[in-house]
Design an enzyme around this catalytic site. Structure first.
Site, PDB file in Angstrom:
ATOM      1  N   SER A  63       0.869  -1.183   0.000  1.00 30.43           N
ATOM      2  CA  SER A  63       0.000   0.000   0.000  1.00 30.43           C
ATOM      3  C   SER A  63       0.901   1.227   0.000  1.00 30.43           C
ATOM      4  O   SER A  63       2.058   1.144   0.438  1.00 30.43           O
ATOM      5  CB  SER A  63      -0.862   0.008   1.266  1.00 30.43           C
ATOM      6  OG  SER A  63      -1.426   1.291   1.474  1.00 30.43           O
ATOM      7  N   TYR A  85      -2.762  -1.015  10.367  1.00 29.93           N
ATOM      8  CA  TYR A  85      -2.649  -1.240   8.913  1.00 29.93           C
ATOM      9  C   TYR A  85      -1.311  -0.699   8.394  1.00 29.93           C
ATOM     10  O   TYR A  85      -0.578  -1.397   7.674  1.00 29.93           O
ATOM     11  CB  TYR A  85      -3.821  -0.558   8.223  1.00 29.93           C
ATOM     12  CG  TYR A  85      -3.909  -0.796   6.728  1.00 29.93           C
ATOM     13  CD1 TYR A  85      -4.460  -1.962   6.210  1.00 29.93           C
ATOM     14  CD2 TYR A  85      -3.446   0.161   5.819  1.00 29.93           C
ATOM     15  CE1 TYR A  85      -4.549  -2.173   4.832  1.00 29.93           C
ATOM     16  CE2 TYR A  85      -3.537  -0.043   4.454  1.00 29.93           C
ATOM     17  CZ  TYR A  85      -4.088  -1.204   3.963  1.00 29.93           C
ATOM     18  OH  TYR A  85      -4.172  -1.405   2.603  1.00 29.93           O
TER      19      TYR A  85
HETATM   20  P1  NAD Z   1     -11.032  -6.500  -0.627  1.00 30.84           P
HETATM   21  O1  NAD Z   1     -11.616  -6.442   0.735  1.00 30.84           O
HETATM   22  O2  NAD Z   1     -11.948  -6.607  -1.797  1.00 30.84           O
HETATM   23  O3  NAD Z   1      -9.984  -7.711  -0.742  1.00 30.84           O
HETATM   24  C1  NAD Z   1      -9.334  -8.304   0.332  1.00 30.84           C
HETATM   25  C2  NAD Z   1      -9.451  -9.797   0.136  1.00 30.84           C
HETATM   26  O4  NAD Z   1      -8.694 -10.480   1.132  1.00 30.84           O
HETATM   27  C3  NAD Z   1     -10.906 -10.264   0.262  1.00 30.84           C
HETATM   28  O5  NAD Z   1     -11.226 -11.104  -0.828  1.00 30.84           O
HETATM   29  C4  NAD Z   1     -10.910 -11.044   1.573  1.00 30.84           C
HETATM   30  O6  NAD Z   1     -11.861 -12.090   1.614  1.00 30.84           O
HETATM   31  C5  NAD Z   1      -9.474 -11.571   1.586  1.00 30.84           C
HETATM   32  N1  NAD Z   1      -9.057 -11.983   2.916  1.00 30.84           N
HETATM   33  C6  NAD Z   1      -9.206 -11.300   4.078  1.00 30.84           C
HETATM   34  N2  NAD Z   1      -8.720 -12.027   5.095  1.00 30.84           N
HETATM   35  C7  NAD Z   1      -8.237 -13.181   4.555  1.00 30.84           C
HETATM   36  C8  NAD Z   1      -7.626 -14.326   5.107  1.00 30.84           C
HETATM   37  N3  NAD Z   1      -7.398 -14.431   6.429  1.00 30.84           N
HETATM   38  N4  NAD Z   1      -7.268 -15.325   4.265  1.00 30.84           N
HETATM   39  C9  NAD Z   1      -7.507 -15.244   2.941  1.00 30.84           C
HETATM   40  N5  NAD Z   1      -8.086 -14.168   2.357  1.00 30.84           N
HETATM   41  C10 NAD Z   1      -8.447 -13.151   3.172  1.00 30.84           C
HETATM   42  O7  NAD Z   1     -10.107  -5.214  -0.762  1.00 30.84           O
HETATM   43  P2  NAD Z   1      -8.952  -4.892  -1.807  1.00 30.84           P
HETATM   44  O8  NAD Z   1      -8.882  -3.424  -1.872  1.00 30.84           O
HETATM   45  O9  NAD Z   1      -9.093  -5.660  -3.038  1.00 30.84           O
HETATM   46  O10 NAD Z   1      -7.652  -5.379  -1.005  1.00 30.84           O
HETATM   47  C11 NAD Z   1      -6.667  -6.224  -1.568  1.00 30.84           C
HETATM   48  C12 NAD Z   1      -5.285  -5.824  -1.060  1.00 30.84           C
HETATM   49  O11 NAD Z   1      -4.976  -4.527  -1.587  1.00 30.84           O
HETATM   50  C13 NAD Z   1      -5.183  -5.707   0.453  1.00 30.84           C
HETATM   51  O12 NAD Z   1      -3.940  -6.227   0.885  1.00 30.84           O
HETATM   52  C14 NAD Z   1      -5.224  -4.209   0.695  1.00 30.84           C
HETATM   53  O13 NAD Z   1      -4.555  -3.835   1.882  1.00 30.84           O
HETATM   54  C15 NAD Z   1      -4.491  -3.726  -0.530  1.00 30.84           C
HETATM   55  N6  NAD Z   1      -4.715  -2.306  -0.855  1.00 30.84           N
HETATM   56  C16 NAD Z   1      -5.955  -1.870  -1.256  1.00 30.84           C
HETATM   57  C17 NAD Z   1      -6.123  -0.524  -1.560  1.00 30.84           C
HETATM   58  C18 NAD Z   1      -7.438   0.027  -2.040  1.00 30.84           C
HETATM   59  O14 NAD Z   1      -7.548   1.269  -2.172  1.00 30.84           O
HETATM   60  N7  NAD Z   1      -8.446  -0.777  -2.343  1.00 30.84           N
HETATM   61  C19 NAD Z   1      -5.058   0.356  -1.436  1.00 30.84           C
HETATM   62  C20 NAD Z   1      -3.820  -0.119  -1.005  1.00 30.84           C
HETATM   63  C21 NAD Z   1      -3.666  -1.452  -0.729  1.00 30.84           C
END
Ligand code: NAD
Length: 275
Positions: free
Chosen positions: A160, A173
């Site tokens: 991130s 986080y």
């Molecule tokens: P999201 O909530 O759609 O995806 C997160 C996924 O992780 C979900 O499918 C959830 O079921 C899965 N998950 C959670 N706990 C888990 C576990 N214990 N075992 C297996 N799977 C698990 O949100 P996203 O935005 O797609 O997030 C994906 C990644 O991107 C994350 O690491 C998040 O920190 C990172 N991220 C997202 C953003 C954003 O703006 N969306 C920005 C920076 C980083």
């Protein structure tokens, strides 16, 4: 305007197997589909989200490649070991790991429970360790297959912008993502001799469930856009296209790097008019 998907090549990952954690939604789903567009077979990991994971598998199969749903909690050592063993049994090996699964449990520190702190560290940091350990073991066991890739394996961390930008109200986080950055770099240093490539992607604001409250409400979106010089929220395919490139031999000399895919969010936009 050309979309990212229309610029994509095909078959850069043919005959390779990618395991994407948290692939039933958001960025993980976007990466799984982008990898499938390049011919990869995909292991779609999920937790308690089988219907959505199966939908992703259907979409991948419609592209002419294969996919497999595997449920596992990435923070559980026994789950991760079984997941990798199942992937290797079904698809022969794993060539690419994308450590994507992540959660937020937001609270100011004086109100944050131990469980909120620990859950975020367990999934975002320990989960990435457990999956990377199994991937490195498998890459070393299998060794190099030159007709498939120049590398014996590739690991991509979805970190991130908060691996470097502090984030009040989200200390757990930000600490997990800062830790992920050092884990990624240290691992890259450690496994280069095995011809394993390790890199990270630091997304900015991407339109997914994790941050729904910051883009669904127009006032919240307006204030979010002030932090993004390119003046748009990112989409999962913006991350998918970079993940494909990092997984392919086109990026063979990129190692231990983080690519910021954030519309310029990490450029300190508050200083854009001189500070
Ligand atoms: P999201 O909530 O759609 O995806 C997160 C996924 O992780 C979900 O499918 C959830 O079921 C899965 N998950 C959670 N706990 C888990 C576990 N214990 N075992 C297996 N799977 C698990 O949100 P996203 O935005 O797609 O997030 C994906 C990644 O991107 C994350 O690491 C998040 O920190 C990172 N991220 C997202 C953003 C954003 O703006 N969306 C920005 C920076 C980083």
């Amino acid at each position: 305007m050309k979309s990212v998907s229309r610029l994509a090549c095909v078959d850069r990952l043919k005959n390779q197997v990618v395991l994407v954690t948290g692939a039933s939604s958001g960025i993980g789903r976007g990466i799984a589909l982008a990898m499938a567009d390049e011919g990869a077979r995909v292991v779609v990991n999920h937790i308690r989200d089988r219907a959505s994971a199966e939908e992703v598998v259907r979409e991948i199969r419609s592209k002419g490649t294969d996919a497999l749903v595997l449920e596992a909690d990435v923070s559980r050592e026994d789950h991760v070991e079984v997941m990798f063993a199942s992937a290797v049994r079904e698809f022969g090996t794993v060539d690419i790991l994308v450590n994507n699964a992540g959660i937020q449990r937001d609270a100011p520190v004086h109100e944050m429970t131990f469980q909120e702190w620990q859950a975020v560290i367990d999934v975002n940091l320990t989960g990435a360790f457990l999956c990377s350990r199994e991937a490195v073991r498998e890459f070393r066991r299998r060794g190099l297959i030159p007709e498939r890739s120049i590398a014996a394996g590739k690991i991509i961390f979805i970190s991130s912008v908060h691996q470097v930008i502090p984030w009040s109200g989200h200390c757990n986080y930000a600490a997990s993502k800062g830790g992920l950055m050092q884990f990624m770099k240290s691992l890259a240093q450690e496994v280069a001799r095995d011809r394993i490539r390790v890199n990270g992607i630091a997304p900015g604001a991407i339109r997914t469930d994790i941050n729904r409250e910051s883009w669904e409400d127009p006032a919240a979106l307006e204030s979010l856009l002030k932090l993004i010089p390119l003046n748009r929220i990112g989409e999962p395919r913006d991350i998918g296209s970079v993940a494909v490139w990092l997984a392919s031999d086109e990026s063979d000399y990129v190692h231990g790097a983080t690519i910021f895919v954030d519309g310029g969010m990490a450029l300190y936009p508050g200083f854009s008019s001189g500070g």
